[in-house]
Design an enzyme around this catalytic site. Structure first.
Site, PDB file in Angstrom:
ATOM      1  CD  GLU A 169      41.310  31.770  34.464  1.00 51.94           C
ATOM      2  OE1 GLU A 169      41.062  32.653  33.751  1.00 51.94           O
ATOM      3  OE2 GLU A 169      40.914  31.906  35.865  1.00 51.94           O
TER       4      GLU A 169
ATOM      5  CG  HIS B 284      39.490  34.828  37.425  1.00 48.42           C
ATOM      6  ND1 HIS B 284      39.562  34.264  36.035  1.00 48.42           N
ATOM      7  CD2 HIS B 284      38.590  35.768  37.347  1.00 48.42           C
ATOM      8  CE1 HIS B 284      38.543  34.742  35.422  1.00 48.42           C
ATOM      9  NE2 HIS B 284      38.313  35.872  35.967  1.00 48.42           N
TER      10      HIS B 284
END
Lengths: 298, 389
Positions: free
Chosen positions: A209, A247
């Site tokens: 990611e 995150h």
């Protein structure tokens, strides 16, 4: 075989008596993992559903021969829990806790450089060797024993990938969630290297990611070393720069950490890229095909 | 979490860093009064959570009280758009009014995290006032980077090396060493993730001064930085982001019309990517988190349903810890509470998916469409919202 954990792993849960520790400790045991002990300072001598609880990890290691720790200790004490596991002689610590301060992790990683313990996480779903052992919070039933190694910075996105793989008949050797924080104990490269040497792993699926350059580093390593078909999906093509996408580590900053750069680096290294999160299993099958292998030999 | 410049400077001053004399003002009158204390000659600096203010007109040098009032009137209660903001910019609710300081040299210092090394690093540049990444690219010899071993720390000998690199000797060299050590102490004690002084100046009268300062605090450490947590300025965020943060929901407002509700950050990013690929435009990123309870999920739905820019919603849930049937119940409760009838496409997989589906299909009041696949769900919501021809 698989990597890191198998049916022989003996697991201590640090924070077993907290709500998450209890819930997932018992779910892991239901899956077949050997949960041999719990640790909660002040609760030594008690039992939780038949699992002995100790004040210290050292006692759990000495009495129950635990070699793996699953850590659910809340952020203020998480770093200390990791260091305690290391000094007690634990081989593998898996820190599920989300929200460990970066300063604590900088110190922990430095301390672990002189330790034989491997840390996975923090802020990760854990890992699973399907049919043998689960040390984490992932739903066990979507996994199938097989020979795809899965490594990911994410949680539910990994479940999505695993389900697609299982539905396509591609079982997994081991699935490792390395965590979504900026500082983590085990990198993509560490896990790729273990998969490379594992005879039971025939192919690898990597889920990355935005944020940082771990995928670019993995791409360079793959090009030089990995002897098995690899496919990958990178989340965050449409993520706006400068925003933290859930995150702690998922942020594009100063032109670095963009999904497009990661995809380009992986593709340059011969990795089959899943163009969409709906085609992850398909990408894995293509990677086998491109390598002249059948995914069903796996 | 970012700090405003005035907050960052106040924090550094606590550690003995010299900063310009200044005053925070929130009105034209206050700006005029502050300018008077500097006999009219001063700098007005818009306080927003973004850099690039100078080029965007957010920093102005004035020569008189009247001019200070004019500039304050132009800046206050407007939105400032810089290269670091989006097109809407950020609201200016306060200005920092500072003395004019004659400058001899401009330098650069920062402390930040080197993610790949897993360590903090100090970056020093002899080219202050410039974008550091540009300097590093164009004149790498003008930038020095020092990775810090956390067990050793940043030591006086490191700091002396930087002072030499700056060619600062005698009292100024000593001041540089003290400054660098103070910055490192501040960085650690306050759990900063970025501490940047750009420019760090040598004044015409040979003092070392932080002319600008940027500080970010590690969000994960706010539980032990209560004083700093209280400095957060909600005006710098979208109101929906502020509301979501109160319920501990990871939410980022975006430009499109399709609301997204997902569990897990990676899956949420992937869902936005999928939606965009199908020709849709997401209105937001929203991760309800792994262990969300029903209250939290209901609030997440309400944030989407009450957002006037949302014309339809895409729900993508992978049940694990979170059960699909509970999500379905929360969705129905939230929609009932808001009275909304916008189209909602739901895709669920994992724990108790069939129960979730049954709950959604049994209700008849809401405009809910079930889809099994991620791609088909994204396509479905895009089609439902496409203007009929």
């Amino acid at each position: 075989m698989a990597i890191l954990i198998d049916r022989h792993s003996r697991i201590v849960v640090q924070g077993l008596t907290g709500s998450s520790g209890r819930r997932h400790g018992l779910l892991c045991r239901d899956y077949g993992s050997q949960i041999v002990a719990g640790v909660t300072p002040g609760k030594g001598g008690t039992h939780l559903d038949g699992i002995p609880v100790f004040d210290t990890v050292a006692e759990a290691v000495e009495t129950c021969h635990a070699d793996v720790s699953m850590i659910f200790v809340p952020p203020p004490g998480a770093a200390e829990a990791i260091l305690e596991a290391s000094e007690a002689g634990i081989r593998l610590a898996v820190c599920i806790t989300e929200g460990v301060p970066v300063r604590d992790m900088v110190l922990v990683n430095r301390a672990l450089a002189n330790s034989s313990m491997r840390l996975i996480g923090p802020n990760c779903p854990g890992l699973i060797t399907p049919g043998q052992c689960k040390v984490g919070i992932m739903p066990g039933d979507i996994h199938q024993p097989g020979s795809i190694g899965v490594v990911s910075r994410s949680g539910t996105l990994t479940y999505e990938a695993v389900k697609q793989l299982s539905d396509a008949g591609l079982g997994q050797s081991t699935c490792v969630g390395i965590g979504g924080d900026p500082i983590i104990g085990t990198s993509f490269i560490d896990v790729l290297s273990l998969f490379n040497d594992d005879p039971d792993t025939k192919g690898v699926f990597l889920i990355g990611e935005i944020g940082g350059t771990a995928e670019e580093q993995a791409a360079a390593w793959i090009r030089q070393h990995l002897r098995k078909p690899v496919a990958a999906y990178i989340a965050g093509m449409t993520a706006p720069p400068g925003k933290r996408m859930g995150h702690a580590g998922a942020i594009i900053s100063g032109g670095s950490g963009r999904a497009a750069d990661k995809i380009a680096a992986l593709r340059d290294s011969g990795v089959q890229i899943a163009e969409s999160p709906a085609s992850m299993a398909l990408a894995m099958q293509k990677a086998f095909k491109a390598a002249g292998l059948s995914s069903h030999d796996s | 979490m970012k700090l405003h410049e005035y907050q960052a400077k106040a924090l550094l001053a606590q550690y003995g860093v010299v900063i310009p004399r200044g005053q925070l003002v929130r009105s034209v009158d206050e700006a005029g009064q502050a300018a008077e204390t500097f006999s009219g000659a001063c700098v007005l600096k818009a306080q927003v959570y973004a850099g690039g203010r100078g080029k965007a007109g957010g920093v102005a040098r004035v020569e008189s009280v009247e001019q200070a009032r004019q500039i304050a009137d132009r800046l206050l209660h407007r939105r400032l758009v810089t290269v670091q903001t989006d097109e809407a910019g950020l609201p200016v609710t306060s200005l920092l009014v500072e003395e004019l300081v004659p400058v001899a040299r401009e330098l650069y210092l920062s402390l930040t995290l080197d993610r790949s090394a897993g360590r903090y690093c100090l970056i020093a540049s002899a080219e202050g006032g410039m974008d550091i990444e540009q300097t590093a690219r164009l004149t790498p010899e003008r930038v020095r980077r020092l990775t810090i071993d956390p067990l050793v720390g940043l030591r006086a000998f490191h700091a002396r090396g930087i002072a030499r690199f700056f060619n600062l000797e005698g009292d100024l060299g000593d001041a540089t060493v003290s400054l660098i050590l103070a910055l490192y102490r501040c960085f650690l004690e306050k759990d900063a993730s970025l501490l940047e002084i750009n420019p760090l100046v040598v004044t015409a009268d040979n003092r070392l001064m932080a002319m600008d300062a940027k500080v970010s605090i590690d969000d994960s450490a706010l539980f032990r930085q209560h004083d700093l947590a209280g400095l957060k300025d909600d005006s710098q965020y979208d109101p929906l982001e502020v509301r979501a943060a109160r319920s501990d929901i990871a939410y980022i407002k975006m430009d499109g019309r399709i609301g997204c509700l997902v569990n897990g950050a990676g899956l949420a990013m992937a869902t936005l990517d999928m939606l965009t690929e199908c020709g849709g435009q997401p209105a937001n990123f929203l991760d309800v988190g792994g262990g969300a309870d029903q209250d939290k999920v209901r609030e997440a739905f309400r944030i989407l349903l009450e957002d006037p820019s949302v014309d339809g919603i895409l729900v993508n849930i992978f049940g694990g810890i979170m059960r699909c049937d509970l999500i379905a119940e929360s969705l129905i409760a939230a929609a009932a509470a808001t009275g909304s009838h916008i189209p909602i496409v739901v895709r669920m997989a994992g724990a108790r998916r069939d129960e979730g589906r049954r709950i959604l299909e049994e209700q008849t009041d809401l405009n809910i469409v079930w889809q099994d696949g991620l791609a088909s769900a994204a396509n479905a919501i895009v089609k439902l919202l496409a203007p009929s021809t």
